[in-house]
Design a protein around this motif. Structure first.
Motif, PDB file in Angstrom:
ATOM      1  N   UNK A  18      -6.365  -8.421  -5.719  1.00  0.00           N
ATOM      2  CA  UNK A  18      -7.242  -7.256  -5.811  1.00  0.00           C
ATOM      3  C   UNK A  18      -8.257  -7.278  -4.678  1.00  0.00           C
ATOM      4  N   UNK A  19      -8.344  -6.155  -3.982  1.00  0.00           N
ATOM      5  CA  UNK A  19      -9.282  -6.042  -2.869  1.00  0.00           C
ATOM      6  C   UNK A  19      -8.955  -4.825  -2.048  1.00  0.00           C
ATOM      7  N   UNK A  20      -9.251  -4.888  -0.763  1.00  0.00           N
ATOM      8  CA  UNK A  20      -8.968  -3.774   0.122  1.00  0.00           C
ATOM      9  C   UNK A  20      -7.489  -3.751   0.510  1.00  0.00           C
ATOM     10  N   UNK A  21      -7.051  -2.583   0.987  1.00  0.00           N
ATOM     11  CA  UNK A  21      -5.632  -2.366   1.229  1.00  0.00           C
ATOM     12  C   UNK A  21      -4.991  -3.333   2.203  1.00  0.00           C
ATOM     13  N   UNK A  22      -5.661  -3.598   3.323  1.00  0.00           N
ATOM     14  CA  UNK A  22      -5.062  -4.465   4.333  1.00  0.00           C
ATOM     15  C   UNK A  22      -4.890  -5.882   3.815  1.00  0.00           C
ATOM     16  N   UNK A  23      -5.850  -6.358   3.019  1.00  0.00           N
ATOM     17  CA  UNK A  23      -5.731  -7.685   2.421  1.00  0.00           C
ATOM     18  C   UNK A  23      -4.549  -7.728   1.451  1.00  0.00           C
ATOM     19  N   UNK A  24      -4.425  -6.691   0.606  1.00  0.00           N
ATOM     20  CA  UNK A  24      -3.322  -6.642  -0.350  1.00  0.00           C
ATOM     21  C   UNK A  24      -1.988  -6.643   0.377  1.00  0.00           C
ATOM     22  N   UNK A  25      -1.882  -5.785   1.386  1.00  0.00           N
ATOM     23  CA  UNK A  25      -0.627  -5.693   2.143  1.00  0.00           C
ATOM     24  C   UNK A  25      -0.261  -7.036   2.756  1.00  0.00           C
ATOM     25  N   UNK A  26      -1.221  -7.684   3.410  1.00  0.00           N
ATOM     26  CA  UNK A  26      -0.976  -8.965   4.074  1.00  0.00           C
ATOM     27  C   UNK A  26      -0.562 -10.043   3.084  1.00  0.00           C
TER      28      UNK A  26
END
Length: 374
Positions: A235-243
């Motif tokens: 859970x967090x911001x999109x780029x972190x989730x994607x990575x």
């Protein structure tokens, strides 16, 4: 999540009083909402869910989604809220609403949930950044309470130690359940005594975590802790989730076991598109939204349906554009589409013709959708 979102589903709101309010850090605070006896059943929820809060900001009605930090067994609704901007609606919520005041709160929603398995031995890993800890905190408290055989590992990233929310609560959980819970804090803008814990949570950091923390498994000498991971929560911001989602997948975790919750609008797909489709030009799209019928034509099927409708300035419902939140859920009435990724719909809903417009590629010359459903 701070965004007003239309959804075809009927959302029920009830007036609830603020029972407690507390500062967490300089830009985060918590609210506990009082649930009247006659509404107890309406506010039963699963760990990881959220509520929508309706309130006035600068004279306008706002609806913001906030994840619950409380676990179902606690029988209360507690929210952790971040003020992203002093000009934003959440800042007005903080300044203008206090203990005893009334807010209109939706019944719980969201599918960032897990099936409880109290009789199984499980290993669950959580990754959170900033305010993204809120639904994972709900999950971890619930699992520790209900699943005596499950062990948990939390990797929690923040800019610095001053912005780390719920530190006391997390440390108390780690002490109480020291044999089943490990918590590791990471800082992107504060030096740490060990280089491993300095920097953002990303694919490189995951590789180090696997090799330096999740490497030796006391319960099975022939495998690592990472080999035993059953579920991953991010859970967090999109780029972190994607990575992190892609890194977990490439390190052997099946996509169906990687669960994520997005805390902002994100315009990219989480996983890369693995299929190619025959080109179809001049795709006709008819759709119903808020009781009105619309007709348009898409130049081709190179892009997903939602993104093309937005380019044409249709006010179709969306939040993440990544197949996570379910805001663009609709019924496929006619035609054929390919649903690329789906973190939201159940198999039963897919069988009923439900799709996510943000993850759907047209596979026929004519598509008919219905965004209105109850």
């Amino acid at each position: 999540m701070e965004q007003q979102i239309y959804k075809g589903k009927l959302t029920k709101f009830h007036p609830l009083k603020i029972a407690k309010k507390a500062d967490l850090t300089k830009n985060t605070f918590s609210l506990e909402l009082e649930i009247p006896e006659n509404l107890k059943d309406n506010y039963t929820f699963e760990a990881g869910q959220f509520v929508s809060v309706k309130f006035l900001s600068d004279g306008k009605e706002m609806i913001n989604d906030y994840s619950m930090t409380s676990a179902p067994y606690e029988e209360k609704i507690c929210l952790g809220i971040k003020i992203n901007s002093q000009e934003g609606s959440t800042a007005d919520l903080y300044k203008n609403y206090n203990i005893g005041d009334q807010l209109f709160v939706s019944e719980p929603n969201g599918r960032f949930t897990l099936v409880s398995k109290p009789s199984e031995f499980r290993t669950i890993v959580g990754f959170a950044a900033g305010i993204g800890i809120t639904p994972i905190l709900s999950h971890f408290k619930n699992i520790l309470h209900n699943e005596p055989r499950t062990r948990l590992f939390l990797f929690f990233g923040n800019k610095n130690s001053q912005e780390l929310i719920y530190r006391d609560l997390l440390d108390n959980l780690a002490r109480t359940y020291h044999n089943r819970l490990q918590i590791h804090y990471f800082y992107s803008q504060e030096k740490t005594s060990h280089q491993l814990f300095y920097g953002r949570l990303d694919a490189k950091k995951l590789h180090l975590i696997i090799n330096q923390i999740l490497h030796l498994d006391d319960t099975d000498e022939e495998s690592t802790i990472w080999d035993a991971v059953d579920e991953v929560l991010i859970c967090g911001k999109g780029e972190m989730i994607k990575t992190l989602a892609n890194a977990c997948y490439h390190h052997g975790i099946p996509k169906k076991n990687i669960h994520f919750e997005l805390f902002e609008e994100f315009n990219d797909a989480i996983y890369p598109q693995e299929k190619e489709f025959p080109l179809i030009e001049n795709v006709t799209v008819d759709f119903k939204m808020l009781g009105k019928d619309y007709h348009t034509q898409l130049p081709d099927n190179r892009e997903k349906i939602l993104q093309q409708l937005l380019i044409q300035n249709f006010k179709v419902p969306y939040s993440c554009k990544s197949g996570i939140c379910g805001s663009c859920e609709c019924t496929l009435v006619e035609g054929e589409v390919e649903l690329l990724e789906n973190e939201y719909l159940t198999e039963k809903e897919e069988a009923q013709g439900k799709i996510l417009a943000c993850m759907s590629i047209a596979k026929s010359k004519k598509i008919k959708l219905n965004f209105d459903f109850s």
